[in-house]
Design a protein around this motif. Structure first.
Motif, PDB file in Angstrom:
ATOM      1  N   GLU A  13       0.829  -1.200   0.000  1.00 40.24           N
ATOM      2  CA  GLU A  13       0.000   0.000   0.000  1.00 40.24           C
ATOM      3  C   GLU A  13       0.864   1.251   0.000  1.00 40.24           C
ATOM      4  OE1 GLU A  13      -3.730  -1.877   2.558  1.00 40.24           O
ATOM      5  OE2 GLU A  13      -2.104  -0.825   3.589  1.00 40.24           O
ATOM      6  N   VAL A  14       0.467   2.218  -0.789  1.00 40.72           N
ATOM      7  CA  VAL A  14       1.113   3.528  -0.780  1.00 40.72           C
ATOM      8  C   VAL A  14       0.435   4.378   0.294  1.00 40.72           C
ATOM      9  CG1 VAL A  14       1.739   5.563  -2.129  1.00 40.72           C
ATOM     10  CG2 VAL A  14       1.484   3.342  -3.270  1.00 40.72           C
ATOM     11  N   PHE A  15       1.201   4.848   1.269  1.00 39.72           N
ATOM     12  CA  PHE A  15       0.680   5.746   2.299  1.00 39.72           C
ATOM     13  C   PHE A  15       1.073   7.174   1.909  1.00 39.72           C
ATOM     14  CE2 PHE A  15       0.079   1.856   4.428  1.00 39.72           C
ATOM     15  CZ  PHE A  15      -0.719   2.063   5.541  1.00 39.72           C
ATOM     16  N   THR A  16       0.094   8.047   1.733  1.00 38.88           N
ATOM     17  CA  THR A  16       0.345   9.401   1.257  1.00 38.88           C
ATOM     18  C   THR A  16      -0.613  10.403   1.888  1.00 38.88           C
ATOM     19  OG1 THR A  16       0.394  10.834  -0.712  1.00 38.88           O
ATOM     20  CG2 THR A  16      -1.160   9.003  -0.743  1.00 38.88           C
ATOM     21  N   ARG A  17      -0.156  11.645   2.034  1.00 37.21           N
ATOM     22  CA  ARG A  17      -1.025  12.733   2.483  1.00 37.21           C
ATOM     23  C   ARG A  17      -1.641  13.473   1.298  1.00 37.21           C
ATOM     24  NH1 ARG A  17       3.315  12.667   5.858  1.00 37.21           N
ATOM     25  NH2 ARG A  17       2.865  12.445   8.092  1.00 37.21           N
ATOM     26  N   GLU A  18      -1.175  13.157   0.091  1.00 40.15           N
ATOM     27  CA  GLU A  18      -1.613  13.882  -1.102  1.00 40.15           C
ATOM     28  C   GLU A  18      -2.140  12.927  -2.179  1.00 40.15           C
ATOM     29  OE1 GLU A  18       1.094  17.621  -1.695  1.00 40.15           O
ATOM     30  OE2 GLU A  18       2.399  15.911  -1.241  1.00 40.15           O
TER      31      GLU A  18
ATOM     32  N   GLU B  92      -4.100  12.675  12.476  1.00 32.18           N
ATOM     33  CA  GLU B  92      -4.360  12.011  13.748  1.00 32.18           C
ATOM     34  C   GLU B  92      -3.506  10.754  13.915  1.00 32.18           C
ATOM     35  OE1 GLU B  92      -7.514  14.591  12.553  1.00 32.18           O
ATOM     36  OE2 GLU B  92      -6.767  12.780  11.541  1.00 32.18           O
ATOM     37  N   ASP B  93      -3.234  10.062  12.820  1.00 32.68           N
ATOM     38  CA  ASP B  93      -2.542   8.777  12.901  1.00 32.68           C
ATOM     39  C   ASP B  93      -1.058   8.836  12.550  1.00 32.68           C
ATOM     40  OD1 ASP B  93      -4.893   7.444  13.628  1.00 32.68           O
ATOM     41  OD2 ASP B  93      -5.492   7.200  11.534  1.00 32.68           O
ATOM     42  N   PHE B  94      -0.642   9.887  11.820  1.00 32.02           N
ATOM     43  CA  PHE B  94       0.741   9.935  11.354  1.00 32.02           C
ATOM     44  C   PHE B  94       1.384  11.270  11.698  1.00 32.02           C
ATOM     45  CE2 PHE B  94      -1.356   6.797   8.727  1.00 32.02           C
ATOM     46  CZ  PHE B  94      -0.407   5.786   8.606  1.00 32.02           C
ATOM     47  N   PRO B  95       2.426  11.261  12.531  1.00 31.49           N
ATOM     48  CA  PRO B  95       3.150  12.511  12.837  1.00 31.49           C
ATOM     49  C   PRO B  95       3.696  13.120  11.555  1.00 31.49           C
ATOM     50  CG  PRO B  95       3.824  10.741  14.318  1.00 31.49           C
ATOM     51  CD  PRO B  95       2.984  10.109  13.255  1.00 31.49           C
TER      52      PRO B  95
ATOM     53  N   GLU C 110       6.469  14.227  10.677  1.00 34.16           N
ATOM     54  CA  GLU C 110       7.827  13.881  10.245  1.00 34.16           C
ATOM     55  C   GLU C 110       7.885  12.551   9.479  1.00 34.16           C
ATOM     56  OE1 GLU C 110       7.479  12.575  14.625  1.00 34.16           O
ATOM     57  OE2 GLU C 110       6.858  14.276  13.376  1.00 34.16           O
ATOM     58  N   ILE C 111       6.802  11.787   9.491  1.00 34.34           N
ATOM     59  CA  ILE C 111       6.791  10.531   8.745  1.00 34.34           C
ATOM     60  C   ILE C 111       6.453  10.829   7.284  1.00 34.34           C
ATOM     61  CG2 ILE C 111       5.682   8.281   8.456  1.00 34.34           C
ATOM     62  CD1 ILE C 111       5.176   8.220  11.429  1.00 34.34           C
ATOM     63  N   PRO C 112       7.367  10.536   6.360  1.00 33.36           N
ATOM     64  CA  PRO C 112       7.118  10.841   4.945  1.00 33.36           C
ATOM     65  C   PRO C 112       6.208   9.797   4.295  1.00 33.36           C
ATOM     66  CG  PRO C 112       9.229   9.764   5.166  1.00 33.36           C
ATOM     67  CD  PRO C 112       8.702   9.946   6.575  1.00 33.36           C
ATOM     68  N   SER C 113       5.757  10.084   3.089  1.00 34.18           N
ATOM     69  CA  SER C 113       5.012   9.089   2.313  1.00 34.18           C
ATOM     70  C   SER C 113       5.892   7.865   2.098  1.00 34.18           C
ATOM     71  CB  SER C 113       4.607   9.665   0.959  1.00 34.18           C
ATOM     72  OG  SER C 113       3.772  10.792   1.115  1.00 34.18           O
ATOM     73  N   TYR C 114       5.272   6.713   2.061  1.00 37.02           N
ATOM     74  CA  TYR C 114       6.042   5.478   1.898  1.00 37.02           C
ATOM     75  C   TYR C 114       5.161   4.374   1.342  1.00 37.02           C
ATOM     76  CZ  TYR C 114       3.799   3.865   6.250  1.00 37.02           C
ATOM     77  OH  TYR C 114       2.884   3.500   7.209  1.00 37.02           O
ATOM     78  N   ILE C 115       5.793   3.303   0.911  1.00 33.40           N
ATOM     79  CA  ILE C 115       5.068   2.116   0.464  1.00 33.40           C
ATOM     80  C   ILE C 115       5.286   1.024   1.488  1.00 33.40           C
ATOM     81  CG2 ILE C 115       4.840   0.331  -1.298  1.00 33.40           C
ATOM     82  CD1 ILE C 115       5.584   2.372  -3.393  1.00 33.40           C
ATOM     83  N   GLN C 116       4.209   0.522   2.056  1.00 35.08           N
ATOM     84  CA  GLN C 116       4.297  -0.532   3.061  1.00 35.08           C
ATOM     85  C   GLN C 116       4.099  -1.896   2.417  1.00 35.08           C
ATOM     86  OE1 GLN C 116       3.253  -0.297   7.336  1.00 35.08           O
ATOM     87  NE2 GLN C 116       1.386  -1.319   6.681  1.00 35.08           N
TER      88      GLN C 116
ATOM     89  N   LEU D 173       4.019  -1.402  15.617  1.00 34.32           N
ATOM     90  CA  LEU D 173       3.502  -0.060  15.342  1.00 34.32           C
ATOM     91  C   LEU D 173       1.990  -0.022  15.483  1.00 34.32           C
ATOM     92  CD1 LEU D 173       5.716   0.897  12.266  1.00 34.32           C
ATOM     93  CD2 LEU D 173       6.027   1.544  14.667  1.00 34.32           C
ATOM     94  N   PHE D 174       1.300  -1.038  14.978  1.00 33.60           N
ATOM     95  CA  PHE D 174      -0.126  -1.192  15.251  1.00 33.60           C
ATOM     96  C   PHE D 174      -0.535  -2.631  14.987  1.00 33.60           C
ATOM     97  CE2 PHE D 174      -0.285   0.223  10.750  1.00 33.60           C
ATOM     98  CZ  PHE D 174      -1.054  -0.789  10.190  1.00 33.60           C
TER      99      PHE D 174
END
Length: 266
Positions: free
Chosen positions: A143-148, A194-197, A199-205, A228-229
């Motif tokens: 999964e790609v985690f992104t703010r955008e 709410e879930d990601f500070p 400073e954590i950049p976009s990433y692929i998990q 982590l969860f």
């Protein structure tokens, strides 16, 4: 093995300052064994499950030890890495490592999508990628985690020709990408404040399949990893996210233990 379609997740590797510590950790958590390191290719070492190639680990390149951050990299299949690199630039991405040939194994490229998640391309030669998928100790999902998502979603559809569907859930912004079939090949999750500070950049998990999610988490913690969860039940399987002792994140999922109905997509 048949050539995988363009955009199919095809391989994964990670760089570690201490490869031996990584081998011990993943050997215990995921049941991996390891082949001989290749001095010709930077001591690249393949991991195996049941004698089949599932991933690789590698030390930092000379001169990078101080700045190297351990992280997993997912590679997508490409019939022509140079051509796909041009698509990445045209779609607003960045090529971090120009296309290069790796002996007769294949050709690679490292890139970054517009919101910052890093990934690779792999044009198969003698090395065709994963020899085992969806079974214990092997790659299962990503999964790609992104703010955008407004940048990320069109990027992946433009570069790889994906179709996409959004989950019908007003509480979660989640999308899956496919290559024209019923089976999705990649997910995309919105990173919320709410879930990601910040400073954590976009990433692929990356998700690796395990027989028992809880036991895999226990093994990781015993060897210096952090939860982590999770573990958490879902219609897709029981899963958890882990930070390994050298700072690389990944997830484990028991695909056989499912709870609830599959969500509707639109």
């Amino acid at each position: 093995m048949a050539v995988r379609p363009e955009g199919t997740p095809v391989w994964a590797d990670a760089m570690f300052k201490d490869v031996e510590v990584a081998k011990t950790f993943y050997g215990d958590v995921l049941g991996w064994t390891f082949g001989e390191s290749s001095s010709e290719f930077g001591n690249y070492t393949q991991a195996y499950k049941g004698g089949k190639a599932v991933a690789a680990v590698v030390p930092p390149m000379p001169g990078q030890d101080g700045e190297a951050q351990s992280t997993w990299c997912l590679y997508f299949a490409s019939a022509d890495v140079a051509a796909t690199a041009e698509k990445i630039r045209a779609a607003g991405g960045t090529v971090l490592m120009e296309p290069m040939q790796v002996g007769d194994f294949g050709s690679m490229c490292i890139a970054q999508e517009p919101s910052g998640a890093v990934f690779g391309l792999w044009q198969a030669g003698r090395h065709e990628g994963f020899e085992l998928e969806g079974e214990s100790g092997s790659y299962a999902w990503a999964e790609v985690f992104t703010r955008e998502p407004a940048k990320t979603d069109p990027f992946f559809t433009d570069v790889f020709g994906y179709g996409s569907k959004k989950m019908k859930d007003e509480h979660v912004d989640y999308r899956v990408f496919d290559l024209g079939g019923a089976q999705p090949v990649l997910g995309r999750m919105l990173m919320t404040a709410e879930d990601f500070p910040p400073e954590i950049p976009s990433y692929i998990q990356l998700y690796f399949a395990v027989d028992n999610c809880d036991k895999a988490v226990e093994a990781a913690q015993r060897l210096g990893g952090k939860k982590l969860f999770g573990p958490m039940d879902s219609p897709f399987g029981r899963f958890a996210a882990i930070l390994d002792p050298q700072g690389a994140t990944f997830a484990v999922i028991d695909l056989k233990t499912t709870v609830g109905e599959m969500p509707e997509m639109e």
